[in-house]
Write an enzyme that holds these catalytic residues in place. Sequence first.
Site, PDB file in Angstrom:
ATOM      1  N   GLU A 170      22.838 -18.091  26.538  1.00 49.13           N
ATOM      2  CA  GLU A 170      21.458 -18.517  26.337  1.00 49.13           C
ATOM      3  C   GLU A 170      20.640 -17.362  25.811  1.00 49.13           C
ATOM      4  OE1 GLU A 170      17.975 -20.953  28.822  1.00 49.13           O
ATOM      5  OE2 GLU A 170      19.748 -20.161  29.837  1.00 49.13           O
ATOM      6  N   ASP A 174      26.401 -19.061  31.731  1.00 49.79           N
ATOM      7  CA  ASP A 174      25.038 -19.148  32.264  1.00 49.79           C
ATOM      8  C   ASP A 174      24.819 -17.960  33.187  1.00 49.79           C
ATOM      9  OD1 ASP A 174      22.493 -20.661  32.779  1.00 49.79           O
ATOM     10  OD2 ASP A 174      23.285 -20.627  34.823  1.00 49.79           O
ATOM     11  N   ASP A 224      24.333 -24.467  38.134  1.00 50.53           N
ATOM     12  CA  ASP A 224      24.750 -23.434  37.195  1.00 50.53           C
ATOM     13  C   ASP A 224      25.950 -23.873  36.358  1.00 50.53           C
ATOM     14  OD1 ASP A 224      22.731 -21.809  38.187  1.00 50.53           O
ATOM     15  OD2 ASP A 224      24.007 -20.970  39.744  1.00 50.53           O
TER      16      ASP A 224
END
Length: 399
Positions: free
Chosen positions: A274, A189, A356
């Site tokens: 992502e 992330d 996170d």
Amino acid sequence: MTTSHVKRAFKYRFHPTDAQTAELSRTFGCVRKVYNMALAARTEAWARQDRVNYNQTSAMLTAWKKTEELAFLNDVSSVPLQQALRHLQTAFTHFFAKRAKYPRFKSRKRSRKSAEYTVSGFRFRDGKLTPAKMSEPLDIVWSRPLPNGAKPSTVTVSQDAAGRWFVSMLCDDPTVRPLPATDAAVGIDVGLDHLLTLSTGEKVVNARHERRDRARLAMAQRELSRKAKDDGTNRAKARRKVARVHARIADRRRDMLHKLTTRLVRENQTLVIEDLAVRNTVKNHTLARAISDASWSEFRSMLEYKAAWYGREVIAVDRFFPSSKLCSSCGTLQKRMPLGVRMWTCDSCGTTHDRDVNAAKNLLAAGLAVTVCGAGVRPQRSSPGGQSATKQKTPRREP
């Protein structure tokens, strides 16, 4: 993947002599001139609803060299000029495939100064590189050796805005081999407080290279703004000073990203990230500077090509997947999750999450679902039921 097909660019600094500087500067100018003239010719043909391809622009170049006005094109090597036409053809190919915008003209002040030589345009013997039209080899700073027996297939000479000279040699690198397979997988992330947060709980500090040199950069930019535009010498010196600060920032950032991505690829077989639309996120004027400094796009690019080199897999999860709002323990979807919330507790199972780390765990689970069932990750619309992985390809309806 066979090692013979892995081509790798090795970039070095070099220090040209006065004669080499003059020759390369002439070459850069001629490359820019040929590119712009060919682009103008193709643009005029486009307005007439006609097409001009590479072969036609190559014939134009031959005709241009025979004119008195453009006779100076014969003074430099013809190889970089032909390569400029090939680069223009590539730009139009991307444009017609809707992967890029319409090609733009090169600027003497703003465009990158570079010239590309193929095998016929340089000599490489005993570790010495001599481009065409030069009597002496380049004084290259060999910061690292080339692979044993490597012979460059393409050489690109360039000068950056800070005045530094570089040569990039494209070679087959037999040392790049797929790494031994491993069961390790990690979710990644990206963020601003921490550059990366891994599903293992590890957090990588965001060095904020631009912020660290912001005062120095601001001072150099103020000095540049005070120089009169007609004061060519002093203004050029001030501009190079600004460029040197930018180069320092970019070099440090790139070095850190190379070390980080290499470690991640070596340690993990599957890497899940992502699929962020960075171009859209920088439209947020409050965070644009910090996002650009984090360089998420460059991180992803490095991760992907290194994974391809070493036989690893990178999975990009849909950007609308609610990784931050989803409980990684029970799968409950929270209604709201403002950016200011860094720790939160799930209402259903009572688990307390680091925002996170929880997002990285959800990305990893979603990415593994893709590898297992060949599904794509869609946004989850309801709270219960955990993470959803559905095929993105809709079935065809029979008539």
